[in-house]
Design a protein around this motif. Structure first.
Motif, short mmCIF file in Angstrom:
data_model
loop_
_atom_site.label_atom_id
_atom_site.label_comp_id
_atom_site.label_asym_id
_atom_site.label_seq_id
_atom_site.Cartn_x
_atom_site.Cartn_y
_atom_site.Cartn_z
N VAL A 1 0.84 -1.19 0.00
CA VAL A 1 0.00 0.00 0.00
C VAL A 1 0.88 1.25 0.00
O VAL A 1 2.08 1.19 0.29
CB VAL A 1 -0.95 0.06 1.23
CG1 VAL A 1 -2.08 -0.94 1.11
CG2 VAL A 1 -0.18 -0.15 2.53
N HIS A 2 0.24 2.39 -0.32
CA HIS A 2 0.82 3.73 -0.19
C HIS A 2 1.96 4.03 -1.15
O HIS A 2 2.76 4.94 -0.90
CB HIS A 2 1.28 4.00 1.27
CG HIS A 2 0.21 3.77 2.28
ND1 HIS A 2 0.49 3.56 3.62
CD2 HIS A 2 -1.14 3.71 2.16
CE1 HIS A 2 -0.64 3.37 4.28
NE2 HIS A 2 -1.65 3.45 3.42
N GLY A 3 2.06 3.28 -2.25
CA GLY A 3 3.07 3.57 -3.26
C GLY A 3 2.82 4.93 -3.90
O GLY A 3 1.68 5.30 -4.20
N ILE A 4 3.87 5.70 -4.10
CA ILE A 4 3.77 7.05 -4.66
C ILE A 4 3.93 6.97 -6.18
O ILE A 4 4.96 6.48 -6.67
CB ILE A 4 4.85 7.97 -4.06
CG1 ILE A 4 4.70 8.04 -2.53
CG2 ILE A 4 4.76 9.37 -4.67
CD1 ILE A 4 5.83 8.80 -1.85
N PRO A 5 2.97 7.48 -6.94
CA PRO A 5 3.11 7.47 -8.40
C PRO A 5 4.31 8.29 -8.85
O PRO A 5 4.64 9.32 -8.24
CB PRO A 5 1.80 8.11 -8.89
CG PRO A 5 0.84 7.94 -7.77
CD PRO A 5 1.67 8.01 -6.51
N ASN A 6 4.96 7.85 -9.93
CA ASN A 6 6.03 8.65 -10.53
C ASN A 6 6.14 8.35 -12.01
O ASN A 6 5.62 7.34 -12.49
CB ASN A 6 7.37 8.44 -9.81
CG ASN A 6 7.91 7.04 -9.98
OD1 ASN A 6 8.31 6.65 -11.08
ND2 ASN A 6 7.93 6.27 -8.90
N SER A 7 6.80 9.22 -12.73
CA SER A 7 6.87 9.12 -14.19
C SER A 7 7.92 8.12 -14.66
O SER A 7 8.00 7.82 -15.85
CB SER A 7 7.17 10.49 -14.79
OG SER A 7 8.39 11.01 -14.26
#
Length: 272
Positions: free
Chosen positions: A83-89
């Motif tokens: 859980v709580h993974g931060i989106p990134n490009s």
């Protein structure tokens, strides 16, 4: 000596539950868009942009963005990220991955919160089974959320189903929660435990139920980003969540497009 009082659980009126349904429906529709968008090569940032645009274009506000400093509209947790993974490009999805997408929205001051785990392209039968078991356990937990039941009846229903399916790690220390005018409210709802404990459920109470099940052990760790929770053995995890209201006619799943009718019918057909 004073007896410690249980935290109060917010009880909503029928009108307030309708406002929560508006928020929940927006979350459900956003997750449906994201499910369709998941494919090899897309980034978690791309998914985040889709989610924020849909929520704002339809009169909502992302619940997660800015929450205790969280920088995005969705939590995007890939493979061993629970859980709580931060989106990134930079994080492109690959064929065979699984991604948990957790999304929240506020409409007229009321919250909806839900999560799905989506296969990326073709996944292994072992992973497909993990997703199936985790989602089904969620619905067992939701079905236990009836007026007069106890809080841990939901916890026990989740755990009992997962245990009946084989050796899986049920994550501890994270779980469901009350929800309403805030995203996270009392009480915490574990995904394991004995039935018959905790507050009695009343009509008008609303909860988010969210099992997290690992292919390996239940052990977890938090990354240095202060958010992302992973499995310590590096094996994949699945996560599903819905917000529901306790009603006189049983649980009403506010973040499901059909309010849960299809899933409850499926479970009922297996018990008759």
């Amino acid at each position: 000596m004073f007896k410690r009082r249980r935290p109060a659980i917010q009880v909503k009126t029928a009108e307030q539950i309708e406002l929560m349904r508006a928020a929940g429906l927006l979350v459900g529709e956003t997750l449906a868009l994201l499910r369709e968008a998941v494919k090899p090569g897309i980034t978690t940032h791309d998914l985040d942009v889709i989610a924020e645009r849909n929520i704002r274009d339809n009169g909502g506000v992302p619940s997660f963005k800015g929450y205790h400093g969280f920088p995005a509209t969705i939590c995007a947790s890939v493979n061993e990220e629970i859980v709580h993974g931060i989106p990134n490009s930079r994080k492109e999805l690959r064929d065979g991955d699984v991604i948990s997408i957790d999304c929240g929205a506020i409409v007229a001051g009321w919250h909806g919160d839900a999560a799905i785990t989506v296969p990326v392209g073709e996944i292994s039968p072992e992973l497909a089974r993990l997703l199936e078991i985790t989602e089904t356990s969620l619905w067992h937990g939701l079905r236990a959320g009836t007026a007069g039941a106890r809080l841990t009846d939901m916890s026990h229903a989740i755990e009992s189903y997962v245990r009946s399916q084989g050796r899986y790690g049920i994550v501890e220390g994270y779980g469901g929660h009350g929800i309403g005018t805030e995203m996270h409210m009392d009480p915490l709802i574990p995904n394991h435990g004995e039935p018959g404990h905790g507050p009695e459920l009343e009509v008008g109470m609303c909860f988010a139920v969210e099992p997290m099940v690992n292919l390996g052990t239940k052990e977890t760790a938090e990354l240095d980003d202060g958010w992302t929770v992973i499995t310590t053995d590096g094996r994949p995890s699945a996560h599903f969540e819905h917000t529901f209201a306790v009603t006189e006619n049983g649980p009403r799943v506010l973040t499901a497009l059909d309010e849960g009718r299809e899933w409850f019918a499926k479970l009922d057909s297996k018990t008759t």
